[in-house]
Scaffold this motif. Structure first.
Motif, short mmCIF file in Angstrom:
data_model
loop_
_atom_site.label_atom_id
_atom_site.label_comp_id
_atom_site.label_asym_id
_atom_site.label_seq_id
_atom_site.Cartn_x
_atom_site.Cartn_y
_atom_site.Cartn_z
N ARG A 249 0.84 -1.20 0.00
CA ARG A 249 0.00 0.00 0.00
C ARG A 249 0.89 1.26 0.00
O ARG A 249 1.98 1.26 0.55
CB ARG A 249 -0.91 0.02 1.23
N VAL A 251 2.32 5.04 0.92
CA VAL A 251 2.50 5.83 2.13
C VAL A 251 2.76 7.29 1.73
O VAL A 251 3.11 7.57 0.58
CB VAL A 251 3.66 5.31 3.01
N ALA A 252 2.61 8.17 2.67
CA ALA A 252 2.94 9.57 2.44
C ALA A 252 4.39 9.82 2.84
O ALA A 252 4.97 9.07 3.63
CB ALA A 252 1.99 10.47 3.24
N MET A 267 -2.82 14.08 5.24
CA MET A 267 -3.09 12.65 5.34
C MET A 267 -4.58 12.36 5.30
O MET A 267 -5.01 11.35 4.74
CB MET A 267 -2.45 12.09 6.62
N SER A 270 -5.64 12.80 1.56
CA SER A 270 -5.15 11.74 0.68
C SER A 270 -5.48 10.34 1.18
O SER A 270 -5.13 9.36 0.53
CB SER A 270 -3.62 11.87 0.53
N ARG A 272 -4.22 8.67 3.68
CA ARG A 272 -3.02 7.92 4.04
C ARG A 272 -3.00 7.70 5.54
O ARG A 272 -3.35 8.58 6.32
CB ARG A 272 -1.76 8.68 3.61
N GLN A 273 -2.60 6.51 5.95
CA GLN A 273 -2.55 6.17 7.37
C GLN A 273 -1.15 6.26 7.95
O GLN A 273 -0.97 6.26 9.17
CB GLN A 273 -3.09 4.74 7.58
N ALA A 275 2.96 8.00 7.32
CA ALA A 275 3.85 8.91 6.60
C ALA A 275 5.29 8.63 6.99
O ALA A 275 5.60 8.47 8.18
CB ALA A 275 3.50 10.36 6.89
#
Length: 309
Positions: A249, A251-252, A267, A270, A272-273, A275
């Motif tokens: 998956r 990531v940021a 986050m 976007s 995202r979980q 970063a």
């Protein structure tokens, strides 16, 4: 007369501050004539409070000037009249109206808000002049973050006098205020404490290491820990029962000096979980969405968390 005017303004401001914004919205929506011009006060009810404070200051200043002109050079008479005026102002212009305003706020707001609105219209030139002076002596604001912070700090001050919020609620508000000053470096998990996995592990080995790690999201790297390619989720691993490698998956990526508040918004937008924090191309830490939310509302635990932590 001056004491009565200040008392009315204080009573009005206290009643507006004592009711919630939700209550104020309900009253404005159901009043005769609907929202109309009153809608702007719904967004910033503090404008009414500031109007009352400005008007009270002008009344006190004008009264002091009248006392000075009437008493002339008779110093002891001037002092006597000022002390008498201040005593009446404190008791009947401040303390008593505030007590009444807090006690019967819902009943008083429908009657007193129109008074404050009229006062606001009268003082519009003063507000315009003050706004021009403020723009000349202060730096232009680039974001609304400072406005949110000032509003929250004002809410904290109001809570001290109006008993709003339990201890937990006040702690959350305090966390929000402090969160605005934090950077990613302040909330990230540093590189030495990160748990990483190579992206070329077999499905069985990947499942075994994820199961023993105790993390729901694990970053994976390609050739070195500085080349993060994404992350694997524990649900994806267990769903395949160690028989296939799950998809990585995204990531940021962020910088350690970035505002934690800005990263949280990015986050969320976007979806995202996790970063990865990079500095000069090297990985220095990681931040999860849960880390950022805990900085706002405190420790977040679920049924899988160890109660001893």
């Amino acid at each position: 007369m001056a004491v009565a005017a200040v008392a009315l303004l204080t009573l009005s401001a206290t009643a507006v501050r004592a009711v919630s914004r939700l209550w104020l919205r309900h009253w404005i929506e159901h009043r005769v004539g609907g929202m109309g011009a009153m809608a702007r006060y719904l967004e910033r009810p503090s404008r009414l409070v500031h109007t009352a404070g400005t008007a009270s200051m002008l009344v006190v200043f004008a009264t002091g000037s009248v006392i000075a002109m009437n008493d002339g050079v008779q110093a002891w008479i001037f002092v006597r009249d000022v002390v008498l005026f201040l005593g009446l102002l404190l008791v009947f212009g401040q303390l008593l109206p505030r007590a009444v305003g807090r006690r019967w706020a819902p009943q008083l707001v429908p009657v007193l808000v129109p008074v404050l609105r009229l006062t606001d219209l009268i003082l519009a030139p003063f507000h315009a002049l003050a706004d021009i002076v403020r723009r000349l002596v202060t730096r232009p604001e680039t974001t609304n973050g400072d406005d949110m912070r000032d509003g929250l700090e004002e809410l904290l001050r109001d809570g001290t006098f109006h008993d709003i919020g339990a201890t937990e609620e006040m702690a959350i508000i305090t966390g929000v205020v402090q969160f605005g000053d934090k950077t990613v470096r302040d909330v990230m998990t540093p590189r030495p404490d990160m748990f990483l996995l190579r992206d070329d592990l077999t499905a069985a080995e990947l499942a075994r290491q994820v199961a023993t790690a105790g993390y729901s999201r694990v970053p994976v790297y390609r050739d070195s820990p500085d080349q993060i390619s994404g992350m694997v989720h524990v649900f994806d691993v267990f769903r395949r029962r160690g028989e296939a490698v799950p998809a990585v998956r995204p990531v940021a990526f962020t910088r350690p000096e970035k505002s934690a508040k800005d990263l949280l918004f990015e986050m969320l937008r976007s979806r995202r979980q996790l970063a990865i924090v990079q500095d000069g191309g090297a990985v220095t830490g990681l931040v999860t969405l849960e880390d950022l939310l805990e900085e706002l509302v405190g420790d977040i635990r679920d049924e899988h968390d160890d109660g001893s932590e």
